[in-house]
Design an enzyme around this catalytic site. Structure first.
Site, mmCIF file in Angstrom:
data_model
loop_
_atom_site.group_PDB
_atom_site.id
_atom_site.type_symbol
_atom_site.label_atom_id
_atom_site.label_comp_id
_atom_site.label_asym_id
_atom_site.label_seq_id
_atom_site.Cartn_x
_atom_site.Cartn_y
_atom_site.Cartn_z
ATOM 1 N N LYS A 128 0.827 -1.204 0.000
ATOM 2 C CA LYS A 128 0.000 0.000 0.000
ATOM 3 C C LYS A 128 0.859 1.251 0.000
ATOM 4 C CE LYS A 128 -4.182 -1.742 2.290
ATOM 5 N NZ LYS A 128 -5.009 -1.650 3.514
ATOM 6 N N LYS A 187 -6.600 -12.417 -7.512
ATOM 7 C CA LYS A 187 -7.722 -12.456 -6.584
ATOM 8 C C LYS A 187 -8.775 -11.404 -6.958
ATOM 9 C CE LYS A 187 -7.712 -10.261 -2.318
ATOM 10 N NZ LYS A 187 -7.816 -10.108 -0.909
ATOM 11 N N LYS A 233 -11.255 -5.224 -4.834
ATOM 12 C CA LYS A 233 -11.800 -3.950 -5.297
ATOM 13 C C LYS A 233 -10.681 -3.014 -5.754
ATOM 14 C CE LYS A 233 -11.974 -1.638 -0.873
ATOM 15 N NZ LYS A 233 -11.582 -2.802 -0.062
#
Ligand code: TRP
Length: 340
Positions: free
Chosen positions: A120, A203, A206
Site C-alpha cells: 500500500k 484475486k 476492489k
C-alpha cells in the site's frame, strides 16, 4: 433469552473496512459468509473498521455513507444482531486505547515487514503513505485481542496480520503475565479465494480488479449475470477442476459450489459432458438471484437509518462490556496509575 449473555461458547471476531460502495462476491464468499456461519455456535463480535478506513484519508461524507452501507449489507448477509454484537470500531474507544500500548511493544522493523503495508505504501508513494497505514496492523491486533476470540474469520490476505496479533499476545503475556489468548485465523479452504473474472490468476479485489472482473453484491442483477457470462475461460472445452491448467473454469466451479452450497465435485458431476457456456449461464442465474435478494434486503435496511444506528449502538454497548475491563487490566499491568 439472549444467547450471547455470559455463555461459555467460543468467541469469534472480525472486522471489515467501509471502503467501497458495495461488498463484492469475493468478500462475501471468502469472509462475510463465514461470519454468519460462526454465529450459530460462537459468541460473535463483528465490526465496521472505520478507523482503519481513515488511514487513506477518505472523503468524510463518503466514509459516513459507507459505514451505513456496510452495516446494512452485513445485516442483509445474515449477521443477526440478536446473536452477534455488530458495531462500529470508533464507537468503542478501547480499540485505540489498547492500540497505543501495542504500538509501544511493536518493533519498527517488525511493522515495516508487513507485506500489505509495503504494497500500500509503495502504491501511495513513500511520502504520501500515512503513519496510520504503518500502524494499521497494530490497531488490528488491538481489535482482536480485546475480545480474546478463539476464531478470527478473514481472507487469506490477513494471515500475516493475524500472525502479528499472535506475536503481540505472546509478547505482552511474557512481559506482563498471562492476559491474552493467541487467536486462530479461520480461513475456509477453497472458498477463501475467489478470483478476478477477467484475470483468474489474480484475486477478486476492489483495488486491483477491473470493473468486469468483480461482481458487486449491490450490482444490478442483470449486470452481475452478464459479468459472469463474460468471464474469461480457458482454451479447451472439458469442464473439470484444474486450477493450474484451467484457472478460469476452476474459479467458476468454486463460485458455483460456494453460492449453491455444494462441493466442486458435485458441480463437476452435474455439468459432465456439457460445455463452458452451460456452466456460465447456470452460474449467472444463481448469482443474479443472490444479488437480487441481497440488494433488496440491503435497501430495506438503508431505508431506516435510525434503526441501523440503534443496532450499532446496542452492539457497541455489548462490545464495551467486554473491552473496557481488558483495558483497565492492561493499563494496570503496564504500570499506568489509575485515574480517580
Ligand atoms: N484488515 C482487515 C481487512 O482489511 C479488516 C480488519 C480490521 C480486521 N480489524 C480487524 C479483520 C480485526 C479481522 C479482525 O480485511
Amino acid at each position: 433469552m439472549h444467547s450471547m449473555s455470559s455463555s461459555t461458547r467460543p468467541r469469534s471476531l472480525s472486522g471489515i473496512q467501509p471502503t467501497a460502495e458495495s461488498f463484492h462476491l469475493g468478500n462475501y464468499l471468502g469472509a462475510v459468509r463465514q461470519w454468519v456461519g460462526l454465529q450459530e455456535d460462537h459468541d460473535a463480535f463483528y465490526f465496521i473498521a472505520d478507523l482503519h478506513a481513515l488511514t487513506v484519508q477518505p472523503d468524510p461524507a463518503q466514509l459516513r455513507a459507507r459505514v451505513h452501507r456496510s452495516a446494512a449489507q452485513l445485516l442483509a448477509a445474515g449477521v443477526d444482531p440478536e446473536r452477534s454484537a455488530l458495531f462500529c470500531q470508533s464507537h468503542v474507544p478501547e480499540h485505540t486505547q489498547l492500540a497505543w500500548v501495542f504500538n509501544c511493544l511493536t518493533g519498527f522493523g517488525e511493522a515495516g515487514r508487513m507485506t500489505q503495508f509495503k504494497d500500500k505504501s509503495a502504491k501511495a508513494g513513500a511520502d504520501k503513505a500515512s503513519v496510520g497505514l504503518f500502524t494499521y496492523p497494530i490497531l488490528q491486533a488491538a481489535d482482536i485481542l480485546l475480545y480474546n476470540p478463539h476464531h478470527v474469520p478473514v481472507g487469506e490476505d490477513q494471515r500475516q496480520h493475524l500472525e502479528l496479533s499472535r506475536n503481540l499476545a505472546q509478547r505482552f503475556n511474557h512481559h506482563y503475565g498471562e492476559t491474552f489468548r493467541q487467536p486462530e485465523a479461520y480461513i475456509v479452504k477453497g472458498t477463501a479465494k475467489i478470483a478476478d473474472l477477467q484475470d483468474p490468476t489474480a484475486k477478486m479485489s476492489k483495488s486491483a480488479s477491473s470493473p468486469n472482473g468483480i461482481v458487486d453484491l449491490l450490482d444490478d442483477p442483470k449486470k452481475a449475470a452478464k459479468k459472469i457470462r463474460s468471464a474469461v475461460t480457458d482454451s479447451g472445452d472439458t469442464i473439470r477442476y484444474d486450477p493450474e491448467g484451467q484457472p478460469g473454469i476452476a474459479n467458476l466451479l468454486t463460485l458455483f459450489a460456494t453460492v449453491a452450497g455444494t462441493t466442486v465435485d458435485d458441480v463437476v458431476a452435474q455439468f459432465e459432458g456439457q460445455q463452458y457456456g452451460h456452466l456460465k449461464v447456470a452460474l449467472a442465474d444463481l448469482v443474479a438471484d443472490l444479488v437480487s435478494g441481497f440488494g433488496e434486503r440491503t435497501r430495506a435496511y438503508l431505508d431506516d437509518p435510525a434503526e441501523l444506528d440503534r443496532v450499532l449502538a446496542a452492539g457497541a454497548a455489548r462490545a464495551r462490556e467486554v473491552a473496557a475491563p481488558v483495558v483497565v487490566d492492561v493499563y494496570d499491568k503496564v504500570g499506568l496509575v489509575r485515574g480517580v
